[in-house]
Design a protein around this motif. Structure first.
Motif, PDB file in Angstrom:
ATOM      1  N   HIS A  52       0.865  -1.169   0.000  1.00  0.00           N
ATOM      2  CA  HIS A  52       0.000   0.000   0.000  1.00  0.00           C
ATOM      3  C   HIS A  52       0.909   1.228   0.000  1.00  0.00           C
ATOM      4  O   HIS A  52       1.877   1.268   0.758  1.00  0.00           O
ATOM      5  CB  HIS A  52      -0.924   0.002   1.227  1.00  0.00           C
TER       6      HIS A  52
ATOM      7  N   VAL B 285      -7.790   1.898   3.633  1.00  0.00           N
ATOM      8  CA  VAL B 285      -7.962   0.961   2.516  1.00  0.00           C
ATOM      9  C   VAL B 285      -7.980  -0.475   3.025  1.00  0.00           C
ATOM     10  O   VAL B 285      -7.159  -0.854   3.872  1.00  0.00           O
ATOM     11  CB  VAL B 285      -6.842   1.134   1.461  1.00  0.00           C
TER      12      VAL B 285
ATOM     13  N   THR C 242      -7.914  -4.336   1.392  1.00  0.00           N
ATOM     14  CA  THR C 242      -7.605  -5.015   0.126  1.00  0.00           C
ATOM     15  C   THR C 242      -7.636  -6.526   0.292  1.00  0.00           C
ATOM     16  O   THR C 242      -6.978  -7.061   1.184  1.00  0.00           O
ATOM     17  CB  THR C 242      -6.199  -4.615  -0.370  1.00  0.00           C
TER      18      THR C 242
ATOM     19  N   SER D 267     -11.125  -4.179  -3.298  1.00  0.00           N
ATOM     20  CA  SER D 267     -10.583  -3.188  -2.369  1.00  0.00           C
ATOM     21  C   SER D 267     -11.621  -2.113  -2.087  1.00  0.00           C
ATOM     22  O   SER D 267     -12.482  -1.820  -2.927  1.00  0.00           O
ATOM     23  CB  SER D 267      -9.300  -2.565  -2.924  1.00  0.00           C
TER      24      SER D 267
ATOM     25  N   VAL E 134     -11.842   1.859  -0.529  1.00  0.00           N
ATOM     26  CA  VAL E 134     -11.108   3.055  -0.120  1.00  0.00           C
ATOM     27  C   VAL E 134     -12.081   3.969   0.628  1.00  0.00           C
ATOM     28  O   VAL E 134     -13.141   4.307   0.102  1.00  0.00           O
ATOM     29  CB  VAL E 134     -10.518   3.807  -1.329  1.00  0.00           C
TER      30      VAL E 134
END
Lengths: 220, 220
Positions: free
Chosen positions: A39, B85, B87, B107, B109
């Motif tokens: 990330h 985030v 994922t 994912s 956000v």
């Protein structure tokens, strides 16, 4: 010759549970090389942004890539400070007390900045990223042509400072809690890959690629 | 009543491959609820910071926790903008061309800001985080006492905007490449947990906790 340690500064010093911190390149690169997903975060006008993306490492340099049109990656091309984190989750640590529950993990935090890569290094960077994800695949697949290279942006991240944080082993409870009739232990996170699946659009009956077979075997 | 969609703004609009973007709460919460590990970033004096940490969700609110002494979490208590985030990596997508290699992933956000949580909500937030990691464990373990609560900081993250990005399915190559004698397909990422391991410091021979058995079974 390269130094074996990253300089320890205010930025990369692990303050919480300092015994879990590591600053030597072997530890940090060990965490990085065992993964390909990171990330990355940066800020623009006070707003933090973050994307998950694949990376590859060569020496002290990390490569990432994306679309040439990516507004996200474009922000990084001016060399602004970025933070890159790689996290492995290895196990759930179940203690007797809720308070001492934890996770076994390995994470690396990189502070650095990016710059655009062009020419021969760009193609080599794509090879490095591909090989970090699945070794051997670069030799099997059709390589990028000029149009595809133009549509791709590659950034090299120079590491300014870095640190790793690693927890391993069983739970650690307060002494009196060991007498409680509560089970404690580790639930290990399963790693690796399942059996590869053929693309239903395949025109001929090809055997599963060697790279796919080998990455499955690696974690068995 | 809560809206079913997050407002779509410049901040949360998926620009690259927009067909992969989703803004409805069901999609976004689906991604969040299937995990408990997130990465959170923010900036301080132009320097981006990031930590991996566990979270739990209740409605439109996410909870995270850490040490009361955490300089990292403390920075967030002033309500500055943050980016969170989550994922999931679901598979490696092996195309015929290097260029069309991809990953199957989900994912989410989140753009938002945090505030400190105290009182009853603080204990409830810890329960929510624990249950998101391993359902049933809260009822099995010794609950936090006053000293432990004081040593723990809990933050609630209010979601300002959010988006999800999801890729599924086989590779997608350029039409002429389907004639190449190159295997294409998916290498699925293995999910779940391995057999729980007893803490070697256990004083009596207790059976493995129900929560641990059930989380292993869930992914089998």
């Amino acid at each position: 010759m390269q130094d074996k340690y990253f300089d320890q500064s205010k930025l990369n010093t692990v303050k919480r549970l300092p015994k879990r911190g590591a600053y030597d390149k072997a530890s940090i690169y060990g965490v990085l090389d065992d993964h390909f997903l990171c990330h990355i975060s940066w800020e623009d006008a006070g707003q933090p942004f973050m994307i998950p993306t694949a990376f590859g490492r060569v020496e002290d340099k990390l490569y990432i890539h994306g679309s040439s049109k990516s507004r996200m990656l474009s922000m990084l091309t001016d060399g602004r400070p970025l933070c890159l984190v790689v996290t492995h989750l290895d196990g759930l640590v179940l203690a007797r007390s809720v308070f001492h529950h934890s996770m076994n993990y390995r994470s690396a935090v990189i502070y650095g900045h990016a710059q655009k890569v062009e020419g021969d290094e760009k193609m080599e960077a794509l090879r490095v990223i591909t090989e970090q994800i699945i070794p051997g695949r670069w030799e099997e697949a059709r390589l990028p042509n000029a149009i595809e290279m133009k549509a791709t942006m590659v950034l090299a991240i120079e590491i300014n400072t870095a640190s790793a944080k690693i927890r391993t082993g069983p739970p650690s409870d307060d002494a009196p809690d060991y007498d409680l009739p509560i089970w404690a232990g580790i639930v290990p996170v399963r790693k690796g890959y399942d059996v590869p699946m053929h693309d239903p659009a395949m025109k001929t009956n090809l055997p599963i690629a060697q790279s796919a077979l080998e990455i499955v075997k690696k974690y068995q």
